[in-house]
Design a protein around this motif. Structure first.
Motif, PDB file in Angstrom:
ATOM      1  N   TYR A 171       0.885  -1.190  -0.020  1.00  0.00           N
ATOM      2  CA  TYR A 171       0.110  -0.084  -0.009  1.00  0.00           C
ATOM      3  C   TYR A 171       0.855   1.348  -0.024  1.00  0.00           C
ATOM      4  N   SER A 172       2.267   1.122   0.525  1.00  0.00           N
ATOM      5  CA  SER A 172       2.886   2.371   0.391  1.00  0.00           C
ATOM      6  C   SER A 172       3.722   2.559  -1.060  1.00  0.00           C
ATOM      7  N   ASN A 173       3.721   1.565  -1.872  1.00  0.00           N
ATOM      8  CA  ASN A 173       4.545   1.856  -3.038  1.00  0.00           C
ATOM      9  C   ASN A 173       3.479   1.724  -4.409  1.00  0.00           C
ATOM     10  N   SER A 174       2.362   1.603  -4.146  1.00  0.00           N
ATOM     11  CA  SER A 174       1.341   1.905  -4.982  1.00  0.00           C
ATOM     12  C   SER A 174      -0.084   2.098  -4.914  1.00  0.00           C
ATOM     13  N   THR A 175      -0.664   2.848  -5.634  1.00  0.00           N
ATOM     14  CA  THR A 175      -2.184   3.517  -5.196  1.00  0.00           C
ATOM     15  C   THR A 175      -3.236   2.605  -5.658  1.00  0.00           C
ATOM     16  N   TRP A 176      -2.735   1.325  -6.236  1.00  0.00           N
ATOM     17  CA  TRP A 176      -3.683   0.296  -6.834  1.00  0.00           C
ATOM     18  C   TRP A 176      -4.664  -0.163  -5.490  1.00  0.00           C
ATOM     19  N   ARG A 177      -5.806   0.010  -5.735  1.00  0.00           N
ATOM     20  CA  ARG A 177      -6.743  -0.804  -4.534  1.00  0.00           C
ATOM     21  C   ARG A 177      -7.859  -1.286  -5.171  1.00  0.00           C
ATOM     22  N   GLY A 178      -8.098  -2.572  -4.915  1.00  0.00           N
ATOM     23  CA  GLY A 178      -9.409  -3.355  -5.458  1.00  0.00           C
ATOM     24  C   GLY A 178     -10.723  -2.468  -4.888  1.00  0.00           C
ATOM     25  N   GLU A 179     -10.853  -1.864  -4.020  1.00  0.00           N
ATOM     26  CA  GLU A 179     -12.123  -1.401  -3.571  1.00  0.00           C
ATOM     27  C   GLU A 179     -12.342  -0.153  -4.581  1.00  0.00           C
ATOM     28  N   ASP A 180     -11.318   0.373  -5.351  1.00  0.00           N
ATOM     29  CA  ASP A 180     -11.629   1.610  -6.130  1.00  0.00           C
ATOM     30  C   ASP A 180     -11.599   1.008  -7.360  1.00  0.00           C
ATOM     31  N   ILE A 181     -10.867  -0.048  -7.787  1.00  0.00           N
ATOM     32  CA  ILE A 181     -11.026  -0.415  -9.035  1.00  0.00           C
ATOM     33  C   ILE A 181     -12.061  -1.510  -9.438  1.00  0.00           C
ATOM     34  N   SER A 182     -12.455  -2.372  -8.436  1.00  0.00           N
ATOM     35  CA  SER A 182     -13.402  -3.183  -8.646  1.00  0.00           C
ATOM     36  C   SER A 182     -14.153  -3.581  -7.649  1.00  0.00           C
ATOM     37  N   PRO A 183     -14.883  -2.593  -7.033  1.00  0.00           N
ATOM     38  CA  PRO A 183     -15.911  -2.859  -6.012  1.00  0.00           C
ATOM     39  C   PRO A 183     -17.085  -3.774  -6.606  1.00  0.00           C
ATOM     40  N   MET A 184     -18.078  -4.239  -5.778  1.00  0.00           N
ATOM     41  CA  MET A 184     -19.106  -4.762  -6.578  1.00  0.00           C
ATOM     42  C   MET A 184     -19.781  -3.873  -7.228  1.00  0.00           C
ATOM     43  N   ALA A 185     -20.518  -4.322  -8.359  1.00  0.00           N
ATOM     44  CA  ALA A 185     -21.092  -3.619  -9.368  1.00  0.00           C
ATOM     45  C   ALA A 185     -20.211  -2.340 -10.125  1.00  0.00           C
TER      46      ALA A 185
END
Length: 532
Positions: free
Chosen positions: A462-476
């Motif tokens: 989480y400190s070397n990438s901004t990629w987050r599953g909850e932002d990219i592919s939450p439900m729906a």
């Protein structure tokens, strides 16, 4: 999830609101720069995060003067669901029964048994008696999931009212297509059913007709055009199900790319090494103890993994339906708890699904079993796995995870090409799929400034990438393109990602209609993405 050990380097770093930006060698001066305090509101459900529209449509950029909407297209993940099968819940229940037998439960641990029983009952009966759910049980959409897609449909009509109200007069259709998997089909049906509730005149133009009814006997197929696995299930194509259905050169390329991707997931040495690194964190034991100490007595925790103290989803659980039927769900015995670390990770899996099961679970709250910093730890582990196996990955991995999305990506552009060529028979193309489709598509389009690979010499955290599953592919999760034209036939496209106005990749800024506009000149955008 199997045995869970997480690498020390993955320990989550909370960012302070103050940063020391310069300290000279002789300590005479120190410069402190104040940054805006970032409020972390995440519950760390990862890709099981329930859906929320990310922007109010009243705040969208005004349509450029002289332009009108002529077409829209959507790619959406299914809505919030329950557990995919009886795995983590039954394994934990078997563990709990042993702890109960040995008087090894704390007062909080005593509550866990009833909550696990409620979790299993809710999933066994999930969708029971709900019109539009073809077969109740594990894996179905929840009440929240149904509402998510109804809300997206409502806002689509609010955003483009004339486009849909004029569709019939223009002789245009609304094309609906899904992966063919139950929860994607059901999402599509709940979406179209909401369109029909709000605008009944669409009944005659929604195609295929198999999506016009919530009835379980109305089943879309490849034959009626309602299912496209090459575009919407490309992560898991098989010889048995798909080889005989290849009709074009592009479909053959997607099929080959899918087999290559599946081999990458199973056998790639670099990917396996990364997963091994992710599963080797010495902090995992500390976090597990933090989770389990309030639930089980210390002696029991220490026994986990020893002979007689491994547990799996063996056996079965029986519930009574609202109509008095006895319904039994059997476990397959394939998910094993062999340590305290496994136990805590399984609890996280139940915690993370509860956000979308609020209506089914009522007041039952698994947050009491999962401290937020522990949830963050497990979410990071799951995000890392998704990052490497579905998303930006390392450079060689990214080439594979994006290649499978090529057909869907080209189809997005082809639909707009048909608008320009005046051969587009639809006012809307609505596609329903899965996280395994949304993540590679977003990666291939290089969206949200999150799609940078992490070099092999580093490991995602989480400190070397901004990629987050909850932002990219939450439900729906959903990606929408709205297409506009003026009387001269000039074409603009605006993208919404989870209903928030979103820019295309930075290299395409030259295609913007105006500086900082979310509207893009379509032909320039197509050129930027090198779509042939």
């Amino acid at each position: 999830m199997t045995t869970f050990k997480i690498k020390t380097s993955l320990l989550i770093c909370l960012t302070s609101g103050l940063f020391l930006t310069a300290c000279n060698d002789d300590d005479k001066t120190t410069t402190v720069v104040e940054q805006p305090q970032q409020v972390d509101t995440s519950m760390y459900y990862q890709t099981k995060q329930p859906y929320q529209a990310q922007q109010n449509l009243s705040t969208y950029e005004t349509i450029p003067s002289g332009y009108s909407p002529v077409f829209t297209e959507l790619v959406a993940r299914h809505g919030s669901r329950g557990l995919s099968s009886i795995k983590y819940d039954l394994a934990l229940y078997n563990l709990w029964l042993k702890a109960k037998q040995e008087n090894a439960l704390t007062p909080l641990g005593e509550q866990l048994g009833a909550d696990l029983e409620s979790m299993m009952k809710a999933n066994i009966l999930l969708g029971y008696g709900v019109e539009g759910i073809r077969q109740y049980g594990y894996g179905n959409e929840t009440s929240v999931g149904i509402k998510e897609h109804q809300g997206i449909a409502d806002r689509l009509l609010q955003r483009l009212p004339q486009l849909f109200s004029q569709a019939y007069q223009q002789g245009k259709s609304v094309q609906v297509v899904s992966s063919g998997v139950d929860r994607a089909v059901d999402s599509a049906k709940f979406f179209t059913n909401e369109l029909l509730k709000q605008q009944p005149s669409l009944a005659s133009i929604i195609s295929p007709s198999s999506y016009q009814s919530l009835s379980s006997t109305s089943v879309p197929t490849i034959a009626d055009g309602g299912v496209n696995r090459f575009n919407l299930y490309f992560h898991s194509l098989t010889v048995a199900d798909d080889q005989a259905n290849i009709k074009t050169e592009l479909e053959k390329k997607v099929y080959d790319a899918s087999l290559k991707y599946q081999d990458f997931e199973e056998n790639d040495a670099n990917l396996q090494q990364k997963i091994k690194e992710l599963s080797a964190d010495s902090n995992a034991q500390k976090i597990a103890n933090q989770v389990l100490a309030p639930i089980f007595k210390a002696e029991f925790i220490q026994k986990l993994g020893q002979t007689g103290y491994t547990f799996s989803n063996t056996g079965s659980y029986t519930v009574t339906s609202p109509k008095g039927e006895q319904i039994t769900e059997k476990g397959k015995g394939k998910n094993t708890i062999a340590s305290a670390v496994d136990t805590a990770a399984y609890l996280y899996e139940l915690y993370s699904i509860t956000g979308g099961m609020q209506d089914e679970l009522g007041k039952i709250d698994f947050k009491k079993y999962m401290p937020l910093d522990a949830a963050k730890f497990y979410a990071q582990y799951n995000d890392a796995n998704d990052f490497y196996s579905k998303g930006p990955s390392f450079d060689a991995g990214k080439a594979i995870t994006t290649d499978i999305a090529k057909s869907l990506k080209q189809d997005l552009f082809k639909q707009v090409d048909d608008v320009i060529a005046k051969t587009q028979k639809n006012v809307a193309v609505l596609r329903f799929a899965h996280a395994e489709i949304i993540i590679p598509l977003a990666t291939s389009l290089e969206l949200k400034g999150m799609m940078k690979s992490v070099p092999l010499t580093q490991t995602y955290n989480y400190s070397n990438s901004t990629w987050r599953g909850e932002d990219i592919s939450p439900m729906a999760a959903n990606l929408q393109w709205d297409i506009y034209q003026n009387v001269q036939g000039q074409t603009l496209v605006k993208m919404l990602y989870n209903e928030k106005e979103t820019t295309f990749k930075q290299e395409c800024d030259y295609a913007r209609y105006k500086t900082n506009s979310y509207y893009y000149d379509y032909l320039k955008l197509k050129q930027c993405y090198n779509i042939q």
